[in-house]
Design a protein around this motif. Sequence first.
Motif, PDB file in Angstrom:
ATOM      1  N   THR A  62       1.365  -1.438   0.035  1.00  0.00           N
ATOM      2  CA  THR A  62       0.046  -0.049  -0.011  1.00  0.00           C
ATOM      3  C   THR A  62       0.268   0.670  -0.211  1.00  0.00           C
ATOM      4  O   THR A  62       0.690   2.175  -0.627  1.00  0.00           O
ATOM      5  CB  THR A  62      -1.341   0.305   1.285  1.00  0.00           C
ATOM      6  N   ILE A  82      -6.463   2.207   5.130  1.00  0.00           N
ATOM      7  CA  ILE A  82      -6.374   1.503   4.414  1.00  0.00           C
ATOM      8  C   ILE A  82      -6.161   0.198   5.497  1.00  0.00           C
ATOM      9  O   ILE A  82      -6.580  -0.734   4.917  1.00  0.00           O
ATOM     10  CB  ILE A  82      -5.198   1.147   3.295  1.00  0.00           C
ATOM     11  N   TYR A  86      -8.887  -3.369   5.489  1.00  0.00           N
ATOM     12  CA  TYR A  86      -8.354  -4.874   5.443  1.00  0.00           C
ATOM     13  C   TYR A  86      -8.844  -5.408   6.424  1.00  0.00           C
ATOM     14  O   TYR A  86      -8.789  -6.468   6.367  1.00  0.00           O
ATOM     15  CB  TYR A  86      -6.435  -4.080   5.355  1.00  0.00           C
ATOM     16  N   LEU A 267      -9.886  -3.183  -3.178  1.00  0.00           N
ATOM     17  CA  LEU A 267      -8.519  -2.238  -2.426  1.00  0.00           C
ATOM     18  C   LEU A 267      -7.828  -1.768  -3.511  1.00  0.00           C
ATOM     19  O   LEU A 267      -7.861   0.039  -3.156  1.00  0.00           O
ATOM     20  CB  LEU A 267      -8.174  -2.548  -1.544  1.00  0.00           C
ATOM     21  N   CYS A 270      -8.577   1.423  -4.058  1.00  0.00           N
ATOM     22  CA  CYS A 270      -9.015   2.903  -3.418  1.00  0.00           C
ATOM     23  C   CYS A 270      -7.785   4.017  -3.166  1.00  0.00           C
ATOM     24  O   CYS A 270      -7.877   4.483  -2.979  1.00  0.00           O
ATOM     25  CB  CYS A 270      -9.938   2.167  -2.756  1.00  0.00           C
ATOM     26  N   ILE A 271      -6.431   3.111  -3.451  1.00  0.00           N
ATOM     27  CA  ILE A 271      -5.246   4.216  -3.012  1.00  0.00           C
ATOM     28  C   ILE A 271      -5.211   5.239  -3.919  1.00  0.00           C
ATOM     29  O   ILE A 271      -4.883   6.220  -2.918  1.00  0.00           O
ATOM     30  CB  ILE A 271      -4.563   2.961  -3.212  1.00  0.00           C
TER      31      ILE A 271
END
Length: 320
Positions: A62, A82, A86, A267, A270-271
């Motif tokens: 990440t 995040i 997670y 996911l 989304c970062i």
Amino acid sequence: SSIFLYVARMLNNGLVPYLHVFDHKGPLIYFIDALGWLISPTSFLGIFILDSFIFLLAMYLTYKLARRYVSADIAISIIVPISAIYHLLACGGNMPEMYIIVFALISYLICIQENAWSMLDCIVMGLCVGAIFMLKLNMITVACPIGLCWLWRQNKIKALIGLIIGFMLVFAPIMLYFWVNDALYSFWEVYIVYNKIYSGSLNLLPEINRGFFIVAFIFFVAVYQYFFYDGSKKLKSIIQLNLMYFFIAWAMVILSGGTFRYYGPILPACILPLSLLYCKLNKLLRHIATTVAVSILIIAIMQRNLCHNNDDKILAMNEL
């Protein structure tokens, strides 16, 4: 989690999943847990070590991904929300989603790189897809946005060969194990046929849950950035690719009727939106500590709303 541990212990004792012991998850989770039992045969220490390693690897990936877009301090602050997402997706630990997120992050890092994929990149991508396929059958939807990125590449034959080689590096040894133990038919009947029946028909309407709204918010941020970002053309093209990846992965989850914990393949996408959002916040609030404080507030709200019952809410808030 307990059934995975039980099947893994039986595997270490010479029994064969699907043939002698019934569960319908992917075989790779049983082999991973079997490794945990080998590390510590009389306790959960081995499983804890594997879980901790996977969590730290996910957070490192990440950071590496966010670092491509933003400064180090912003990238570190991205880890805060995040890691909370997670934790919720992991459902307490030792779940296929934990490992799927790591493989999805690795795949995404390869997808968005500026240069064309090398043969090694393609093999690693295929390995990740194979691992996801062998962890949880319906999570193979992560291959759909990967396929989109593959179509953008010039040397498609080379990429396809690499993807197949990587996939077979995971698929072939597991199939060999079942063939040697005369359990190929059991694997097919349970993991493929039973899961097809278990999943049911496609649901064209999304399951409207709290996780859906969280992802919808991040998707809205991604759409906004696509239309209004006025920075470099290079990052603009990455934002475009990220948005397509996001939309396809989310659509696959919606079609499966999946709840929040099925959102693992989304996911990685989304970062980037969160990274650029944090840059804006940091400029507005003029201090990274304030941004982190806002993140913790968001996490507290998420933990309170996403847990299933009051006991889970109390536990989550105590952990926070």
